[in-house]
Design a protein around this motif. Structure first.
Motif, PDB file in Angstrom:
ATOM      1  N   PRO A 601       0.692  -1.094  -0.141  1.00 48.57           N
ATOM      2  CA  PRO A 601      -0.012  -0.033   0.194  1.00 48.57           C
ATOM      3  C   PRO A 601       0.901   1.414  -0.095  1.00 48.57           C
ATOM      4  O   PRO A 601       0.538   2.348  -0.390  1.00 48.57           O
ATOM      5  N   ASP A 602       2.139   1.169   0.459  1.00 49.12           N
ATOM      6  CA  ASP A 602       2.995   2.438   0.595  1.00 49.12           C
ATOM      7  C   ASP A 602       3.794   2.528  -0.705  1.00 49.12           C
ATOM      8  O   ASP A 602       4.835   3.597  -0.801  1.00 49.12           O
ATOM      9  N   ALA A 603       3.569   1.575  -1.827  1.00 45.78           N
ATOM     10  CA  ALA A 603       4.494   1.894  -3.094  1.00 45.78           C
ATOM     11  C   ALA A 603       4.261   3.477  -3.644  1.00 45.78           C
ATOM     12  O   ALA A 603       3.088   3.772  -3.796  1.00 45.78           O
ATOM     13  N   ARG A 604       5.491   3.742  -4.056  1.00 47.51           N
ATOM     14  CA  ARG A 604       5.558   5.204  -4.743  1.00 47.51           C
ATOM     15  C   ARG A 604       5.812   5.104  -6.058  1.00 47.51           C
ATOM     16  O   ARG A 604       5.509   5.814  -7.079  1.00 47.51           O
ATOM     17  N   VAL A 605       6.471   4.016  -6.570  1.00 46.35           N
ATOM     18  CA  VAL A 605       6.653   3.663  -7.947  1.00 46.35           C
ATOM     19  C   VAL A 605       6.251   2.282  -8.386  1.00 46.35           C
ATOM     20  O   VAL A 605       6.192   1.304  -7.298  1.00 46.35           O
ATOM     21  N   GLY A 606       5.965   2.021  -9.401  1.00 49.50           N
ATOM     22  CA  GLY A 606       5.432   0.661  -9.978  1.00 49.50           C
ATOM     23  C   GLY A 606       5.309   0.489 -11.539  1.00 49.50           C
ATOM     24  O   GLY A 606       6.091   1.026 -12.112  1.00 49.50           O
ATOM     25  N   LEU A 607       4.590  -0.187 -11.826  1.00 51.47           N
ATOM     26  CA  LEU A 607       4.287  -0.708 -13.330  1.00 51.47           C
ATOM     27  C   LEU A 607       4.340   0.433 -14.206  1.00 51.47           C
ATOM     28  O   LEU A 607       5.276   0.607 -15.316  1.00 51.47           O
ATOM     29  N   VAL A 608       3.758   1.533 -13.986  1.00 48.91           N
ATOM     30  CA  VAL A 608       3.442   2.820 -14.879  1.00 48.91           C
ATOM     31  C   VAL A 608       4.682   3.375 -14.855  1.00 48.91           C
ATOM     32  O   VAL A 608       5.200   3.960 -16.098  1.00 48.91           O
ATOM     33  N   GLU A 609       5.529   3.579 -13.816  1.00 48.39           N
ATOM     34  CA  GLU A 609       6.794   4.460 -14.061  1.00 48.39           C
ATOM     35  C   GLU A 609       7.968   3.415 -14.596  1.00 48.39           C
ATOM     36  O   GLU A 609       8.655   4.148 -15.528  1.00 48.39           O
ATOM     37  N   VAL A 610       7.692   2.325 -14.635  1.00 51.20           N
ATOM     38  CA  VAL A 610       8.601   1.301 -15.241  1.00 51.20           C
ATOM     39  C   VAL A 610       8.401   1.576 -16.720  1.00 51.20           C
ATOM     40  O   VAL A 610       9.222   1.780 -17.446  1.00 51.20           O
ATOM     41  N   VAL A 611       7.252   1.513 -17.234  1.00 50.28           N
ATOM     42  CA  VAL A 611       6.788   1.629 -18.660  1.00 50.28           C
ATOM     43  C   VAL A 611       7.150   2.919 -19.150  1.00 50.28           C
ATOM     44  O   VAL A 611       7.486   3.152 -20.201  1.00 50.28           O
ATOM     45  N   ALA A 612       7.082   4.203 -18.053  1.00 48.06           N
ATOM     46  CA  ALA A 612       7.321   5.385 -18.528  1.00 48.06           C
ATOM     47  C   ALA A 612       8.988   5.725 -18.577  1.00 48.06           C
ATOM     48  O   ALA A 612       9.138   6.866 -19.021  1.00 48.06           O
ATOM     49  N   GLN A 613       9.378   4.670 -18.231  1.00 48.84           N
ATOM     50  CA  GLN A 613      11.092   4.736 -18.028  1.00 48.84           C
ATOM     51  C   GLN A 613      11.316   5.874 -16.891  1.00 48.84           C
ATOM     52  O   GLN A 613      12.529   6.406 -16.912  1.00 48.84           O
ATOM     53  N   SER A 614      10.417   6.042 -15.972  1.00 44.13           N
ATOM     54  CA  SER A 614      10.768   7.057 -14.928  1.00 44.13           C
ATOM     55  C   SER A 614      11.472   6.484 -13.793  1.00 44.13           C
ATOM     56  O   SER A 614      11.757   7.232 -12.839  1.00 44.13           O
ATOM     57  N   ALA A 615      11.447   5.037 -13.615  1.00 41.85           N
ATOM     58  CA  ALA A 615      11.842   4.517 -12.740  1.00 41.85           C
ATOM     59  C   ALA A 615      12.580   3.199 -13.190  1.00 41.85           C
ATOM     60  O   ALA A 615      12.219   2.713 -14.221  1.00 41.85           O
ATOM     61  N   ARG A 616      13.471   2.561 -12.334  1.00 40.01           N
ATOM     62  CA  ARG A 616      14.259   1.528 -12.746  1.00 40.01           C
ATOM     63  C   ARG A 616      13.605   0.212 -12.264  1.00 40.01           C
ATOM     64  O   ARG A 616      12.651   0.242 -11.265  1.00 40.01           O
ATOM     65  N   LEU A 617      13.520  -0.772 -13.130  1.00 37.18           N
ATOM     66  CA  LEU A 617      12.714  -1.995 -12.770  1.00 37.18           C
ATOM     67  C   LEU A 617      13.298  -2.777 -11.443  1.00 37.18           C
ATOM     68  O   LEU A 617      12.327  -2.922 -10.325  1.00 37.18           O
ATOM     69  N   GLU A 618      14.590  -2.569 -11.102  1.00 34.81           N
ATOM     70  CA  GLU A 618      15.020  -2.998  -9.742  1.00 34.81           C
ATOM     71  C   GLU A 618      14.679  -2.201  -8.778  1.00 34.81           C
ATOM     72  O   GLU A 618      14.593  -2.806  -7.491  1.00 34.81           O
TER      73      GLU A 618
END
Length: 753
Positions: A601-618
């Motif tokens: 519930p406290d996640a700040r980044v996830g699938l959308v950010e990885v697809v948008a390449q605004s966050a790393r998968l790891e």
């Protein structure tokens, strides 16, 4: 052309198909009974309870019966024929008497005789409950006598039974009442009222006929007297006299005719004697061989003398010669004698002629009298025609008068001694047993009604039950295999697991309806449960399918929300990861990331950010320390409008391709198909889809419509799953999922249900 003889193989095949269809039909009915058994038992029990309550609360009724016969034998007291005529007693006559027994006339007579308007049983004021209801629905003013009579008449007709026994002349009169003595009394009263009514009807008919006959007899007497007086006046006017039953002129004509016959015979006789005498006188020597000559003494003496002289003349002539004087004298004397005889015969001839003249004159006189009588008779015959008409009229009036007088005397006798053909052959007696309610019949009706109603309700529930409950329904409606049935489980058996700091939340409850965190790890906490075994079935199906084609990316979806797809998705990923495989669980429900809200519930980044390449998968992956399951959550901070574009993007495709190289299994939790179209756009990079159907909740038509509307998903469908099945109910729908097939094994090896 018709085929007369079928091959034996075809006949056997048709017979087997027929037997198979009958077996399938019977099996389908048995399945319906098994599935709806509790409902059927409840309805059947309710019907039996209602029947028992009726038996305990119903007022016992008693029926008494009397028998009456229409006797075809006539009463021998009076043998004269009834003036109303004898009606032949046939089947229609008996049925008519039955209807007379049912008539209001008989019923009202019994009601009046027994004072039934004062009896609460017939006026609707008997019981306390019925009386209270009657007072509520009726007006405050008391009922009139007419209203009480009509109520009593209705109740009387309802409790009365009158019928004919077969084709006989016997009628059965039955009456039902709460009091057995009253039932017998009323049944006998009906029979008595019918007999009295018949006697009264015949008396009234004969009385009315007598009054009419009196008037008619007076008219006929006057008509007969007038007709007879007309006959006498006509005879006097036409000089017609009867003697010994014959008219006088007829008698005179007959006498004159007889006299003429006698006169004619006498004339013929005298003429015959005269003709005979004339022929005798013409002879040389008259032969007096006639009756009067033979009886004449003079002729007899002369003939004797003549014979004597002829004898002497013959002697003298032979002795002395023909010319001898003695012979000549004798011949002269003989001529004198012959002359005397002739003269005597002429005198007789004159007598005969005189007789003939008299007879002829008399005959002519009689002929004249006969002609006069004939003329007079012809005149009389013309009057005789009119006389006969007058006499016929007089005789007709007299016969009618005599007949009506006889009928009148019969009617007077029948008024004094009325008779009827009906008689009671079996009087009603007080019954010893109640006639209703019959316990066995009521219970049988309750049982039968319960069976029929329960089966009808069961069939109605089956026809209106438009949800999935069996694997056969899933396979027939959705056109895919049902891989497993997942039983409904609770969270009481699971316990919170210690998670790595910063990875998974320690809270396991959510007020917004998200998946229960306990259930998301159910296969880990309860590896020997039926639920876990069903999830293992899905993994095995996935592995077996990978032998045919690549099957590493699995998407789990459903028709509608809250069907348990996220819980199943998490448990399947947990199971595969717990077995040692490298598995990643992706929350691809970007519209409603309930899986992420429950797990991270406290996640700040996830699938959308990885697809948008605004966050790393790891940086976005979360690792479960116990099962080593990698989780790619979806952020819940903002709401996205075009999630389908994100899932259908090339970046999403590239991400899945990357995950294929790093993990053995990629499990995606997809949104439901009915509200959004996100699941359909993932078909290019998803190997197989798992379709979740909630047991007893998902509508069959909705599921079929959505699945057929997405052929790209249906083409890659691994199978369907029946989720949240009630373990205690599923055995009714599919017996091989019942407890008897697994509970001993589970109990022996520590499995939990």
């Amino acid at each position: 052309m018709l085929q007369v003889n079928k091959p034996a193989a075809e006949i056997n095949r048709e017979f087997v198909e027929m037997q198979g269809s009958q077996s399938e039909s019977l099996a389908s009915y048995l399945s319906i009974i098994r599935r709806q058994f509790p409902t059927m038992i409840a309805i059947l029990s309710a019907c039996i309870i209602v029947a028992l309550l009726y038996l305990f609360t119903a007022v016992p009724q008693y029926t008494s019966t009397a028998s009456m016969v229409i006797d075809t034998r006539k009463v021998q007291l009076f043998q004269q024929q009834s003036m109303l005529g004898d009606v032949a007693i046939d089947s229609s006559t008996v049925e008519t008497q039955v209807e007379i027994l049912k008539s209001e006339n008989i019923s009202l007579a019994v009601i009046r005789d027994l004072h039934m308007i004062d009896d609460p049983e017939f006026t609707g004021t008997g019981g306390a409950l019925l009386g209270a209801v009657a007072r509520l629905v009726s007006s405050s003013s008391p009922a009139s006598e007419f209203e009480l009579t009509r109520k009593a008449l209705e109740e009387f007709a309802r409790n009365r039974v009158i019928k004919r026994l077969g084709t006989t002349y016997v009628m059965e009169i039955g009456f039902t009442s709460r009091d057995p003595a009253k039932a017998a009394k009323i049944a006998n009263a009906i029979a008595d009222a019918y007999i009295v009514d018949q006697l009264e009807a015949k008396y009234q008919a004969t009385r009315r006929a007598s009054v009419w006959l009196q008037d008619r007899i007076k008219e006929l007497r006057a008509q007969a007297t007038g007709a007879q007086k007309a006959v006498v006046d006509f005879k006097i006017a036409n000089h017609i006299v009867n003697t010994g039953g014959r008219l006088m002129n007829e008698q005179q004509l007959a006498e004159v005719n007889s006299q003429l016959v006698l006169a004619h015979a006498a004339t013929a006789e005298t003429k015959a004697r005269l003709d005979r005498m004339n022929s005798i006188l013409k002879q040389e020597i008259p032969d007096a061989s006639v009756a009067d000559a033979l009886k004449n003494e003079t002729i007899v003496k002369l003939r004797a003398q003549y014979v004597d002289m002829a004898s002497k003349e013959a002697i003298w002539a032979s002795k002395y010669g023909h010319d001898h004087l003695a012979a000549v004298n004798l011949r002269r004397q003989m001529d004198e004698i012959r002359k005397n005889i002739t003269e005597e015969l002429k005198r007789i001839q004159e007598s005969y002629k005189s007789d003939y003249d008299i007879a002829a004159t008399r005959e002519e006189s009689i002929k004249t009298s006969l002609n006069a009588a004939v003329s007079e008779s012809q005149l009389t015959n013309q009057a005789q025609i009119q006389l006969r008409e007058l006499e016929s009229t007089a005789q007709s009036y007299q016969a009618m008068y005599d007949n009506f007088l006889q009928r009148y005397m019969e009617s007077v006798q029948q008024q004094s001694f009325p008779i009827t053909e009906a008689r009671v052959i079996s009087a009603a007696t007080m019954p010893l047993k109640k006639s209703s309610p019959k316990s066995l019949i009521v219970l049988a009706v309750g049982l039968f009604s319960g069976l029929m109603l329960s089966f009808g309700v069961a069939m109605a529930r089956e026809l209106t039950d438009r949800v999935f409950r069996t694997t056969q329904q899933v396979e027939e409606i959705l056109g895919t295999s049902c891989l497993a049935i997942l039983p409904a489980v609770g969270s009481s058996a699971a316990r919170p697991l210690p998670l790595l700091p910063g990875s998974l939340s320690d809270r396991f409850t959510d007020k917004s309806g998200n998946p229960n965190p306990d259930l998301l790890r159910y296969v880990v906490e309860n590896p020997l449960s039926r639920y876990s075994e069903a999830v293992r079935t899905l993994k095995v199906a996935m592995d077996l399918n990978s032998m045919v084609r690549e099957n590493r990316v699995l998407a789990v979806t459903s028709t509608l929300p809250n069907e348990g797809k996220s819980t199943l998705c998490a448990n399947l990923a947990q199971l595969m990861a717990h077995s040692g495989a490298r598995v990643i669980l992706i929350d691809a429900d970007l519209r409603n990331p309930s899986l992420s809200r429950a797990l991270v519930p406290d996640a700040r980044v996830g699938l959308v950010e990885v697809v948008a390449q605004s966050a790393r998968l790891e940086d976005t992956l979360v690792l479960d320390p116990e099962t080593k399951l990698s989780i790619l959550p979806a952020t819940t901070s903002s709401k996205l409008l075009h999630t389908n574009e994100i899932l259908a993007s090339k970046a999403m495709h590239n991400l899945v391709t990357l995950l294929r190289s790093k993990f053995e299994y990629v499990v995606l939790d997809m949104p439901p198909m009915a509200p959004v179209v996100d699941a359909r756009v993932t078909a290019p990079f998803v190997d197989s889809y798992l379709f979740v159907v909630e047991w007893g909740k998902t509508n069959t038509d909705v599921a079929r419509h959505n699945l057929r509307g997405a052929p790209e998903i249906q083409g890659k469908l691994l199978g369907a799953v029946l989720n949240k099945a009630e373990t205690r109910l599923i055995a009714r729908y599919e017996a091989y999922y019942g407890r008897q097939y697994y509970e001993k094994y589970y109990a022996r090896y520590g499995y939990v249900d």
